[in-house]
Design a protein around this motif. Sequence first.
Motif, PDB file in Angstrom:
ATOM      1  N   ILE A 136       0.839  -1.208   0.000  1.00  0.00           N
ATOM      2  CA  ILE A 136       0.000   0.000   0.000  1.00  0.00           C
ATOM      3  C   ILE A 136       0.869   1.251   0.000  1.00  0.00           C
ATOM      4  O   ILE A 136       0.636   2.198  -0.760  1.00  0.00           O
ATOM      5  N   LYS A 137       1.898   1.244   0.843  1.00  0.00           N
ATOM      6  CA  LYS A 137       2.787   2.405   0.944  1.00  0.00           C
ATOM      7  C   LYS A 137       3.647   2.559  -0.308  1.00  0.00           C
ATOM      8  O   LYS A 137       3.770   3.660  -0.868  1.00  0.00           O
ATOM      9  N   LYS A 138       4.228   1.470  -0.777  1.00  0.00           N
ATOM     10  CA  LYS A 138       5.143   1.527  -1.919  1.00  0.00           C
ATOM     11  C   LYS A 138       4.455   2.023  -3.183  1.00  0.00           C
ATOM     12  O   LYS A 138       5.019   2.810  -3.945  1.00  0.00           O
ATOM     13  N   TYR A 139       3.205   1.567  -3.398  1.00  0.00           N
ATOM     14  CA  TYR A 139       2.497   1.919  -4.634  1.00  0.00           C
ATOM     15  C   TYR A 139       1.419   2.986  -4.422  1.00  0.00           C
ATOM     16  O   TYR A 139       0.623   3.242  -5.316  1.00  0.00           O
ATOM     17  N   ASN A 140       1.433   3.578  -3.218  1.00  0.00           N
ATOM     18  CA  ASN A 140       0.513   4.672  -2.912  1.00  0.00           C
ATOM     19  C   ASN A 140      -0.923   4.303  -3.265  1.00  0.00           C
ATOM     20  O   ASN A 140      -1.636   5.026  -3.982  1.00  0.00           O
ATOM     21  N   LEU A 141      -1.388   3.164  -2.744  1.00  0.00           N
ATOM     22  CA  LEU A 141      -2.718   2.663  -3.067  1.00  0.00           C
ATOM     23  C   LEU A 141      -3.776   3.314  -2.177  1.00  0.00           C
ATOM     24  O   LEU A 141      -3.603   3.389  -0.957  1.00  0.00           O
ATOM     25  N   ASP A 142      -4.835   3.781  -2.784  1.00  0.00           N
ATOM     26  CA  ASP A 142      -5.983   4.335  -2.061  1.00  0.00           C
ATOM     27  C   ASP A 142      -6.952   3.189  -1.812  1.00  0.00           C
ATOM     28  O   ASP A 142      -7.655   2.743  -2.719  1.00  0.00           O
ATOM     29  N   THR A 143      -6.996   2.705  -0.585  1.00  0.00           N
ATOM     30  CA  THR A 143      -7.816   1.530  -0.281  1.00  0.00           C
ATOM     31  C   THR A 143      -9.308   1.846  -0.191  1.00  0.00           C
ATOM     32  O   THR A 143     -10.114   0.936   0.011  1.00  0.00           O
ATOM     33  N   THR A 144      -9.681   3.113  -0.367  1.00  0.00           N
ATOM     34  CA  THR A 144     -11.117   3.439  -0.397  1.00  0.00           C
ATOM     35  C   THR A 144     -11.697   3.252  -1.798  1.00  0.00           C
ATOM     36  O   THR A 144     -12.919   3.237  -1.961  1.00  0.00           O
ATOM     37  N   VAL A 145     -10.827   3.091  -2.782  1.00  0.00           N
ATOM     38  CA  VAL A 145     -11.276   2.947  -4.177  1.00  0.00           C
ATOM     39  C   VAL A 145     -11.373   1.464  -4.546  1.00  0.00           C
ATOM     40  O   VAL A 145     -10.384   0.730  -4.430  1.00  0.00           O
ATOM     41  N   PRO A 146     -12.544   0.989  -5.018  1.00  0.00           N
ATOM     42  CA  PRO A 146     -12.675  -0.407  -5.468  1.00  0.00           C
ATOM     43  C   PRO A 146     -11.746  -0.678  -6.652  1.00  0.00           C
ATOM     44  O   PRO A 146     -11.582   0.166  -7.534  1.00  0.00           O
ATOM     45  N   LYS A 147     -11.157  -1.857  -6.651  1.00  0.00           N
ATOM     46  CA  LYS A 147     -10.159  -2.189  -7.674  1.00  0.00           C
ATOM     47  C   LYS A 147     -10.451  -3.533  -8.332  1.00  0.00           C
ATOM     48  O   LYS A 147     -11.127  -4.386  -7.758  1.00  0.00           O
ATOM     49  N   ALA A 148      -9.868  -3.688  -9.528  1.00  0.00           N
ATOM     50  CA  ALA A 148      -9.818  -4.990 -10.186  1.00  0.00           C
ATOM     51  C   ALA A 148      -8.392  -5.503 -10.095  1.00  0.00           C
ATOM     52  O   ALA A 148      -7.455  -4.722  -9.907  1.00  0.00           O
ATOM     53  N   ALA A 149      -8.237  -6.813 -10.206  1.00  0.00           N
ATOM     54  CA  ALA A 149      -6.893  -7.388 -10.111  1.00  0.00           C
ATOM     55  C   ALA A 149      -6.722  -8.532 -11.095  1.00  0.00           C
ATOM     56  O   ALA A 149      -7.693  -9.193 -11.486  1.00  0.00           O
ATOM     57  N   LEU A 150      -5.484  -8.737 -11.498  1.00  0.00           N
ATOM     58  CA  LEU A 150      -5.094  -9.894 -12.298  1.00  0.00           C
ATOM     59  C   LEU A 150      -3.852 -10.502 -11.670  1.00  0.00           C
ATOM     60  O   LEU A 150      -3.013  -9.777 -11.120  1.00  0.00           O
ATOM     61  N   VAL A 151      -3.752 -11.811 -11.725  1.00  0.00           N
ATOM     62  CA  VAL A 151      -2.548 -12.513 -11.276  1.00  0.00           C
ATOM     63  C   VAL A 151      -1.976 -13.227 -12.494  1.00  0.00           C
ATOM     64  O   VAL A 151      -2.652 -14.039 -13.115  1.00  0.00           O
ATOM     65  N   MET A 152      -0.747 -12.895 -12.849  1.00  0.00           N
ATOM     66  CA  MET A 152      -0.152 -13.414 -14.081  1.00  0.00           C
ATOM     67  C   MET A 152       1.292 -13.860 -13.852  1.00  0.00           C
ATOM     68  O   MET A 152       1.958 -13.370 -12.946  1.00  0.00           O
ATOM     69  N   ASN A 153       1.726 -14.782 -14.704  1.00  0.00           N
ATOM     70  CA  ASN A 153       3.128 -15.180 -14.697  1.00  0.00           C
ATOM     71  C   ASN A 153       3.881 -14.481 -15.824  1.00  0.00           C
ATOM     72  O   ASN A 153       4.978 -13.996 -15.640  1.00  0.00           O
ATOM     73  N   CYS A 154       3.272 -14.454 -17.024  1.00  0.00           N
ATOM     74  CA  CYS A 154       3.840 -13.750 -18.187  1.00  0.00           C
ATOM     75  C   CYS A 154       5.210 -14.293 -18.562  1.00  0.00           C
ATOM     76  O   CYS A 154       6.218 -13.599 -18.465  1.00  0.00           O
ATOM     77  N   ASN A 155       5.214 -15.519 -19.038  1.00  0.00           N
ATOM     78  CA  ASN A 155       6.454 -16.247 -19.324  1.00  0.00           C
ATOM     79  C   ASN A 155       6.549 -16.625 -20.801  1.00  0.00           C
ATOM     80  O   ASN A 155       6.452 -17.799 -21.132  1.00  0.00           O
ATOM     81  N   PRO A 156       6.699 -15.658 -21.735  1.00  0.00           N
ATOM     82  CA  PRO A 156       6.897 -14.220 -21.518  1.00  0.00           C
ATOM     83  C   PRO A 156       5.583 -13.441 -21.683  1.00  0.00           C
ATOM     84  O   PRO A 156       4.524 -14.031 -21.918  1.00  0.00           O
ATOM     85  N   PHE A 157       5.676 -12.124 -21.587  1.00  0.00           N
ATOM     86  CA  PHE A 157       4.540 -11.212 -21.767  1.00  0.00           C
ATOM     87  C   PHE A 157       4.116 -11.237 -23.239  1.00  0.00           C
ATOM     88  O   PHE A 157       4.911 -11.003 -24.136  1.00  0.00           O
TER      89      PHE A 157
END
Length: 347
Positions: A136-157
């Motif tokens: 949260i601190k490193k990426y300055n995330l606003d936890t009040t805002v709803p988010k979408a997420a993806l989990v990827m390996n990208c081997n390769p992109f």
Amino acid sequence: MLGLQIQEVNLNNENEVREVIEYLSAFHLRFEKDIDYTILVKDNNKIIGTCSKSGSILKAFAVDSEYQGQGVSSYMVSFMLDEMFNKGIHHSFVFTKKDNREIFKSIGFKVLFEAEGVTLLEHGIYDINDYLNKIIKKYNLDTTVPKAALVMNCNPFTLGHKYLIEKASEENKEVLVFIVEEDKSSFPFEERINLVREGTGHLNNVKVIEGGEYIISSATFPSYFLREEDDKLKAYTEIDSGIFAEYFCKKLNIVRRYVGKEPYCSVTSAYNSALKHILSGGGIELIEIERLENKDGYISASNVRRLLKDNKLQEAYNMIPKATWEFLNSNKGKEIMENLKATDSPH
């Protein structure tokens, strides 16, 4: 402990490894290929226990029934933790049967998540909440805002990965892309995450984040104590999606997770189905997107690797973004392609 000896196993010695394999077989446990350190506990040269590790994960843990409850387990695990600490590993995990969880809790492990038949515990100088606070601190995330997420390996992109991220970007205010950090892939983690960052730099609402130790790769999920393939998939899915829903989604305000539909692999298709069921129980929506395809079919990292392995770089051109193409033509990229010709890896 008085009268007991700890023996470090030489993993390059076939006889010593066979001795461990035979001992584990009595407990219906397997000795996995990624193990990098093993000990035996002996009482007058009789093996009464064993424990191994792979990186920061303890595994292949067993103690003779007649010695259980006598402190042998704690003695053995404490030795392993000291060895890991000396090697600079200050945070560790253990996947174990629920029957063993109290053993590990008694020496400072905390239960992270439990699935049917499996408990995941962690031990060390930080825990999952510390990790998420750091993100949260490193990426300055606003936890009040709803988010979408993806989990990827990208081997390769690939253009397929890029397409999925762009779809999520179009449909959501903020998107977090977690890249699996375990280096079990042909393309090293640093190269994978850099390519994704370069390839999505035009998307202002997307942040590409290192997966850390809590985004569990199916390639590294320990299943040495699960005998059936269906049980392995079920346990992995429950723990992977359960941790994501219970910790990541709650802490970071993730309300959607995006995946590509799986037209070929029955295992991945089953994983997506189970993922949808588990996430929905936590009020998280799973969005399945039709995979991008070209004249040769669906675009996938495995197809790209196959072409690279067959020395067909030019044929991969229409399947990869500019960033990946430029990387493959660099010295590092050429070195990876040479290694691919000798072997290949998952995802």
